[in-house]
Design an enzyme around this catalytic site. Structure first.
Site, short mmCIF file in Angstrom:
data_model
loop_
_atom_site.label_atom_id
_atom_site.label_comp_id
_atom_site.label_asym_id
_atom_site.label_seq_id
_atom_site.Cartn_x
_atom_site.Cartn_y
_atom_site.Cartn_z
N CYS A 2 0.86 -1.18 0.00
CA CYS A 2 0.00 0.00 0.00
C CYS A 2 0.89 1.23 0.00
O CYS A 2 2.10 1.12 0.20
CB CYS A 2 -0.86 0.04 1.25
SG CYS A 2 -1.84 -1.43 1.50
N ARG A 27 1.70 1.37 -5.94
CA ARG A 27 1.85 0.43 -4.83
C ARG A 27 0.55 -0.32 -4.52
O ARG A 27 0.54 -1.27 -3.74
CB ARG A 27 2.30 1.16 -3.56
CG ARG A 27 3.59 1.92 -3.74
CD ARG A 27 3.96 2.62 -2.46
NE ARG A 27 4.18 1.66 -1.40
CZ ARG A 27 5.28 0.95 -1.22
NH1 ARG A 27 6.29 1.12 -2.04
NH2 ARG A 27 5.39 0.10 -0.23
N TRP A 74 -3.64 -1.86 -1.45
CA TRP A 74 -3.58 -3.11 -2.22
C TRP A 74 -3.98 -4.17 -1.19
O TRP A 74 -3.20 -4.56 -0.34
CB TRP A 74 -2.17 -3.34 -2.74
CG TRP A 74 -2.07 -4.44 -3.76
CD1 TRP A 74 -2.46 -4.37 -5.06
CD2 TRP A 74 -1.53 -5.74 -3.56
NE1 TRP A 74 -2.19 -5.57 -5.68
CE2 TRP A 74 -1.62 -6.42 -4.78
CE3 TRP A 74 -0.97 -6.40 -2.46
CZ2 TRP A 74 -1.19 -7.72 -4.96
CZ3 TRP A 74 -0.54 -7.71 -2.63
CH2 TRP A 74 -0.65 -8.36 -3.86
N ASN A 100 0.78 0.38 6.13
CA ASN A 100 1.20 -0.49 5.04
C ASN A 100 1.96 -1.66 5.67
O ASN A 100 2.94 -1.43 6.38
CB ASN A 100 2.12 0.29 4.09
CG ASN A 100 2.82 -0.61 3.10
OD1 ASN A 100 2.26 -1.61 2.67
ND2 ASN A 100 4.03 -0.26 2.73
N GLY A 101 1.51 -2.88 5.42
CA GLY A 101 2.15 -4.05 6.01
C GLY A 101 1.08 -5.02 6.50
O GLY A 101 -0.09 -4.91 6.11
N GLU A 480 12.00 -20.01 -18.97
CA GLU A 480 11.69 -18.70 -18.42
C GLU A 480 12.81 -17.70 -18.76
O GLU A 480 12.54 -16.54 -19.11
CB GLU A 480 11.48 -18.82 -16.90
CG GLU A 480 11.24 -17.52 -16.17
CD GLU A 480 10.08 -16.67 -16.70
OE1 GLU A 480 9.30 -17.16 -17.52
OE2 GLU A 480 10.00 -15.50 -16.30
N LYS A 484 12.31 -14.21 -20.97
CA LYS A 484 12.72 -12.88 -20.50
C LYS A 484 13.57 -12.18 -21.56
O LYS A 484 13.38 -11.02 -21.86
CB LYS A 484 13.54 -12.95 -19.20
CG LYS A 484 12.80 -13.33 -17.94
CD LYS A 484 11.86 -12.28 -17.39
CE LYS A 484 10.49 -12.40 -17.98
NZ LYS A 484 9.55 -13.26 -17.36
N GLU A 487 11.38 -11.15 -24.68
CA GLU A 487 10.36 -10.11 -24.58
C GLU A 487 10.93 -8.73 -24.35
O GLU A 487 10.32 -7.75 -24.76
CB GLU A 487 9.27 -10.46 -23.55
CG GLU A 487 9.66 -10.40 -22.11
CD GLU A 487 8.47 -10.65 -21.18
OE1 GLU A 487 8.69 -11.24 -20.11
OE2 GLU A 487 7.32 -10.27 -21.50
N HIS A 503 18.53 -33.99 -31.96
CA HIS A 503 17.47 -34.49 -32.85
C HIS A 503 17.05 -33.43 -33.86
O HIS A 503 15.95 -33.51 -34.42
CB HIS A 503 16.29 -34.99 -32.02
CG HIS A 503 16.66 -36.13 -31.14
ND1 HIS A 503 16.92 -37.39 -31.64
CD2 HIS A 503 16.88 -36.21 -29.81
CE1 HIS A 503 17.26 -38.20 -30.65
NE2 HIS A 503 17.25 -37.51 -29.53
N LYS A 601 0.80 -5.63 -19.71
CA LYS A 601 0.99 -6.32 -18.43
C LYS A 601 -0.08 -7.37 -18.20
O LYS A 601 0.18 -8.46 -17.74
CB LYS A 601 1.00 -5.28 -17.30
CG LYS A 601 1.29 -5.86 -15.92
CD LYS A 601 2.71 -6.39 -15.86
CE LYS A 601 3.01 -7.16 -14.61
NZ LYS A 601 4.19 -8.02 -14.75
O1 M6R Z 1 -1.00 -12.26 -15.18
P1 M6R Z 1 -0.61 -13.63 -15.68
O2 M6R Z 1 0.39 -14.30 -14.80
O3 M6R Z 1 -1.78 -14.49 -15.97
O4 M6R Z 1 0.12 -13.34 -17.05
C1 M6R Z 1 0.53 -14.39 -17.87
C2 M6R Z 1 1.48 -13.90 -18.94
O5 M6R Z 1 0.85 -12.96 -19.76
C3 M6R Z 1 2.73 -13.26 -18.33
O6 M6R Z 1 3.36 -14.13 -17.44
C4 M6R Z 1 3.71 -12.88 -19.43
O7 M6R Z 1 4.21 -14.03 -20.03
C5 M6R Z 1 4.84 -12.01 -18.87
N1 M6R Z 1 4.88 -10.76 -19.55
C6 M6R Z 1 6.17 -12.61 -19.03
O8 M6R Z 1 7.18 -11.82 -18.48
#
Ligand code: M6R
Length: 606
Positions: A2, A27, A74, A100-101, A480, A484, A487, A503, A601
């Site tokens: 928060c 936040r 939050w 906050n906490g 993963e 990263k 993207e 293969h 996002k």
């Molecule tokens: O909010 P979510 O975890 O459901 O989102 C899933 C994906 O859209 C999300 O993890 C996306 O792959 C990220 N941008 C990766 O860094």
């Protein structure tokens, strides 16, 4: 997470509070509220929704008070609604608190206070604070706060004001950020520096365990025993817009560095005496005991967390696990049976495909357990059971701290299931729980290698293709790491189970092609070494991430060492250098790290 804001001075407090809260909305933004000291009482307004909702409700209200506190929430304890929004007051309406906490022992405090006749209006943990202060208060807010703090377990950055002591604001901090801003004839407090920059650039950062009092003409800081401390203010020279992520240049880097703390938040209250406590799953025990297989479904990074989950659960619980990308899960001819349990993972809790997968699973009669970061999100509301990751709002599009929190929570879930189904003895569970407890510190150790990772990024930045390889859980972590890099740096990165390269894909390994090799799984180390030799023999430039591998280090061009630990839980640690690598490559290539092209996002469309 928060945001809190406070002001004492000569100007009308309300506009300053609202302006400061606007800069803290990152936040948390599910509800907001303000309290201003007026001569005849405390002016209080709080509303569910973003700050804009509160602002429109305030339209026309101009309390003249020059002392006030505000909060943007939050939600953790209690759904986002007007009555759970902060500030909270005591029974007499004379004391107001923003916080906050998490007050972990609020249930027992609340029971005690209710027994003493206090009336609670919200479901929050925070509301115990004004009522406890009301009990303790004998005319001096500082003395009361110092007496209150030893009674609290958990974390807090709190601000308190009293009708009986106009002009005076009290604050206290433990494990939640809090800064003070020094002005002329006025002083400020906030969760983060950006909220203060329009008014002052002279900042005092409060440390854990400290208490401070603010008057219009001065600020005093005390330790927990009430001894006054001396502290120099420092000047802030950043511009206000960039400072929200300060001292980091990007939210992604800030979030990467937050991980030791967010992981502790994920664990908080969930382990005791070597046992895992997931009371959220009390009602699920029968299903979790009886189910004959588990499905995990998610998108993107959350899917990668699910892949790690498959290895963990199958190993520790001896329960078959199928992992599906949600957009595939929802369109295949699913063979779900009664007693199947579907786990959906989503940081935002709003991803369209994940939500659709959840609904489909429920329509087919399965039970759904959600792992999410956002309280009250659609996924959380529609699932049968919810485990929250408590990683705090994640702002950078590239998910980092949410991923490690998801994997950590799945590790806890694995131990919980193993206990429920009797696949591990209590002492085995205790041993593994102790390992899990060490993960935040191990992540902190890896973060100290950032300079080394940044220099390796210089080697990678000119390439347009890169390969990530690993075996077992390392393969999941490699996936993963590759995501990263793709993207945010726009380098094409492919992930392969290391044994699969020969293969077909080995044809792409030529002189100088970068290969990131994950080698953290002891039982697979020899096999992995053979695969590293295969790519080296074709001229690849190999960067290894390993915990124990002297032999690995000898074979490769560069090596990042992880602190040793049980390989089962190393995915939480091993992903961190990959996050840093992607970040520094993207910066070196001049990419827009926090808002990469074409992405958002929260993906609420199919
Ligand atoms: O909010 P979510 O975890 O459901 O989102 C899933 C994906 O859209 C999300 O993890 C996306 O792959 C990220 N941008 C990766 O860094």
């Amino acid at each position: 997470m928060c945001g809190i804001m406070g002001y004492t001075g000569y100007r009308q407090a309300l506009p300053l509070l609202l302006e400061g809260l606007k800069r803290l909305e990152y936040r948390g933004y599910d509800s907001a509220g303000v309290a201003v000291l007026e001569s005849n009482g405390i002016f209080l307004k709080k509303k569910a929704g973003k700050l804009a909702v509160l602002e429109s409700c305030l339209n026309g209200c101009q309390p003249a008070g020059v002392v006030g506190i505000g909060h943007t929430r939050w939600a953790t304890h209690g759904v986002p609604c007007d009555r759970n929004a902060h500030p909270h007051l005591d029974c007499r309406g004379e004391l107001a608190v923003v916080h906050n906490g998490i007050i972990e022992n609020y249930i027992s405090l609340r029971a005690e206070l209710s027994g003493n006749g206090h009336r609670f209006l919200s479901e929050t943990d925070t509301e115990v604070l004004p009522h406890l202060l009301e009990e303790i208060y004998q005319g001096d807010l500082l003395a009361s706060l110092l007496a209150l703090l030893p009674r609290l377990h958990g974390s807090y950055a709190m601000a308190v004001m009293s009708l009986r002591e106009p002009g005076r604001l009290l604050v206290a901090r433990r494990d939640s950020p809090l800064v003070l801003g020094l002005g002329k004839g006025e002083n400020f407090l906030a969760s983060d520096i950006p909220a203060l920059l329009p008014y002052t650039r002279r900042i005092l950062v409060m440390e854990d365990g400290e208490v401070a009092e603010l008057w219009p003409d001065g600020v005093k800081i005390y330790d927990a025993s009430g001894r006054q401390l001396t502290r120099e203010a420092f000047p802030v020279e950043w511009d206000a817009a960039a400072a929200e992520k300060a001292p980091y240049p990007h939210f992604m880097l800030k979030e990467i560095h937050e991980q030791p703390r967010t992981l502790r938040d994920t664990l908080r209250g969930r382990m005791e005496g070597g046992r895992v406590l997931l009371p959220e799953l009390d009602g699920a025990a029968t299903y979790l005991r009886q189910c004959r297989r588990l499905f995990i479904t998610a998108c993107g990074t959350a899917f990668h967390a699910g892949l790690v989950g498959k290895y963990l659960i199958e190993k520790l619980v001896r329960l078959p696990v199928e992992v599906d990308i949600a957009s595939e899960f929802r369109y295949r001819d699913l063979l779900l049976q009664p007693h199947d349990v579907v786990v959906v993972i989503s940081q935002s809790g709003e991803t369209a495909d994940t939500l659709a997968a959840l609904r489909l699973a429920r329509n087919l009669g399965a039970k759904v357990l959600a792992i999410t970061n956002v309280l009250g999100s659609s996924v959380a509301r529609e699932a049968d059971w919810v485990l929250y990751t408590w990683a705090g709002p994640e702002i950078a599009v590239a998910s980092t701290k949410a991923y490690t929190a998801q994997v950590l929570l799945i590790a806890l879930l694995s131990l919980h299931l193993a206990e429920l189904r009797g696949t591990l003895s209590p002492s085995e569970v205790t041993g593994l729980a102790q390992e899990i407890d060490l993960l935040p510190e191990r992540v902190a150790q890896v973060l100290r290698q950032e300079a080394e990772v940044a220099s390796l990024a210089q080697r990678l930045k000119e390439h347009e293709h890169c390969f990530f390889i690993g075996r077992g859980m390392d393969w999941a972590v490699a996936a993963e790491g590759a995501l990263k890099l793709k993207e945010i740096s726009y380098i094409h990165a492919e992930t392969y189970p290391a044994g699969e390269l020969k293969h077909g894909t080995l044809a792409l390994i030529t002189e100088g092609v970068p290969v990131v090799a994950l080698a953290t799984q002891l039982s697979l180390l020899e096999k992995m070494l053979s695969n590293i030799k295969e790519v080296k023999a074709r001229g690849a430039w190999v960067l290894a991430v390993t915990a124990d591998g002297e032999e690995v280090a000898e074979e490769v061009d560069a090596c990042l060492r992880l602190p040793p630990g049980d390989p089962l839980f190393l995915p939480v640690v091993a992903v961190v250098p990959l996050q840093l690598l992607a970040y520094h490559v993207a910066v070196a290539r001049g990419c827009d790290v926090d808002q990469p092209r074409n992405l958002a996002k929260s993906v609420t469309v199919e």
